[in-house]
Design a protein around this motif. Structure first.
Motif, PDB file in Angstrom:
ATOM      1  N   TYR A 155      43.737  32.414  53.693  1.00 56.03           N
ATOM      2  CA  TYR A 155      42.806  32.253  52.114  1.00 56.03           C
ATOM      3  C   TYR A 155      43.420  31.951  51.236  1.00 56.03           C
ATOM      4  O   TYR A 155      44.966  32.389  50.963  1.00 56.03           O
ATOM      5  CB  TYR A 155      42.108  34.003  52.039  1.00 56.03           C
ATOM      6  CG  TYR A 155      41.969  34.365  50.526  1.00 56.03           C
ATOM      7  CD1 TYR A 155      40.438  33.979  50.312  1.00 56.03           C
ATOM      8  CD2 TYR A 155      42.375  34.277  49.566  1.00 56.03           C
ATOM      9  CE1 TYR A 155      39.220  34.028  49.386  1.00 56.03           C
ATOM     10  CE2 TYR A 155      41.469  34.448  48.170  1.00 56.03           C
ATOM     11  CZ  TYR A 155      40.460  34.421  48.337  1.00 56.03           C
ATOM     12  OH  TYR A 155      39.586  34.626  47.422  1.00 56.03           O
ATOM     13  N   LYS A 168      43.328  31.989  46.706  1.00 55.61           N
ATOM     14  CA  LYS A 168      42.593  32.231  45.214  1.00 55.61           C
ATOM     15  C   LYS A 168      43.401  31.276  44.006  1.00 55.61           C
ATOM     16  O   LYS A 168      44.401  30.696  44.041  1.00 55.61           O
ATOM     17  CB  LYS A 168      42.862  33.471  44.811  1.00 55.61           C
ATOM     18  CG  LYS A 168      42.861  34.063  43.519  1.00 55.61           C
ATOM     19  CD  LYS A 168      42.357  35.524  43.581  1.00 55.61           C
ATOM     20  CE  LYS A 168      41.633  36.224  42.089  1.00 55.61           C
ATOM     21  NZ  LYS A 168      41.929  37.004  42.291  1.00 55.61           N
ATOM     22  N   PHE A 212      38.553  29.783  45.364  1.00 57.54           N
ATOM     23  CA  PHE A 212      39.230  29.306  46.347  1.00 57.54           C
ATOM     24  C   PHE A 212      39.059  28.782  47.797  1.00 57.54           C
ATOM     25  O   PHE A 212      37.831  28.120  47.579  1.00 57.54           O
ATOM     26  CB  PHE A 212      38.465  31.791  46.603  1.00 57.54           C
ATOM     27  CG  PHE A 212      37.740  31.375  47.029  1.00 57.54           C
ATOM     28  CD1 PHE A 212      36.747  31.196  48.766  1.00 57.54           C
ATOM     29  CD2 PHE A 212      35.494  30.969  46.861  1.00 57.54           C
ATOM     30  CE1 PHE A 212      35.581  30.958  49.525  1.00 57.54           C
ATOM     31  CE2 PHE A 212      34.022  31.267  46.497  1.00 57.54           C
ATOM     32  CZ  PHE A 212      34.845  31.244  48.419  1.00 57.54           C
TER      33      PHE A 212
END
Length: 177
Positions: free
Chosen positions: A82, A84, A97
């Motif tokens: 992940y 951001k 994101f």
């Protein structure tokens, strides 16, 4: 006869060298144009992120590698990453994101609404068609969804809910079998 032949040879060589010099800038220009086209094709743009999975055999790997270059990716439980944002692309667009699910070979990308990638542009480059619109359980319009499938992959994108003008999310996944 030999003097005429010598003059003819000198004139022919001169003409050839003038022609060669005149063509050299065209070849250099052609190489520059080819190099610029290649750089545009390789740069990380919103259009390329939409197209690579649909048009290239290794398109999702290319998207994944590109996202890993522009985001600081954090590992999540399971083989997931992940990142951001904001992450700035070479075309001026901004990603909010990126979520890469390695096991399912799926990618979700958030797109900032400014600058806007018009839905019409995304449709024209992907060939996507609109999916049936559904109002959520609270009666709110959550925007339109569009989908394109090629090369064994599905690229779906969603729009802003209030005016449906801009792409806000991109979802890339293998096509259902």
């Amino acid at each position: 006869m030999s003097t005429r032949y010598a003059i003819f040879c000198i004139a022919a060589l001169s003409a050839l060298s003038v022609c060669a010099c005149a063509q050299a800038p065209d070849k250099a220009l052609s190489r520059k144009q080819s190099s610029a086209a290649s750089a545009a094709q390789d740069s990380i743009t919103l259009e390329n992120l939409l197209l690579w999975p649909l048009d290239e055999p290794q398109g999702t790997k290319r998207v994944t590698a590109s996202l890993q270059r522009i985001f600081t990716m954090e590992p999540l439980q399971g083989p997931q990453l992940y990142g951001k944002g904001p992450a700035h692309l070479s075309d001026g667009h901004i990603l909010s994101f990126a979520w890469i699910r390695q096991r399912s070979n799926s990618i979700d990308i958030g797109v900032a609404d400014k600058p806007c990638l018009p839905v019409e542009r995304a449709i024209s480059i992907t060939g996507a068609t609109i999916e049936p619109t559904v109002i959520d359980q609270h009666g709110a319009d959550r925007g339109a969804k569009y989908q394109a499938e090629r090369n064994g992959f599905s690229v779906r994108f969603e729009t802003t809910s209030n005016d449906r003008r801009c792409v806000t999310d991109i979802h890339i996944s293998p096509s259902p079998r």
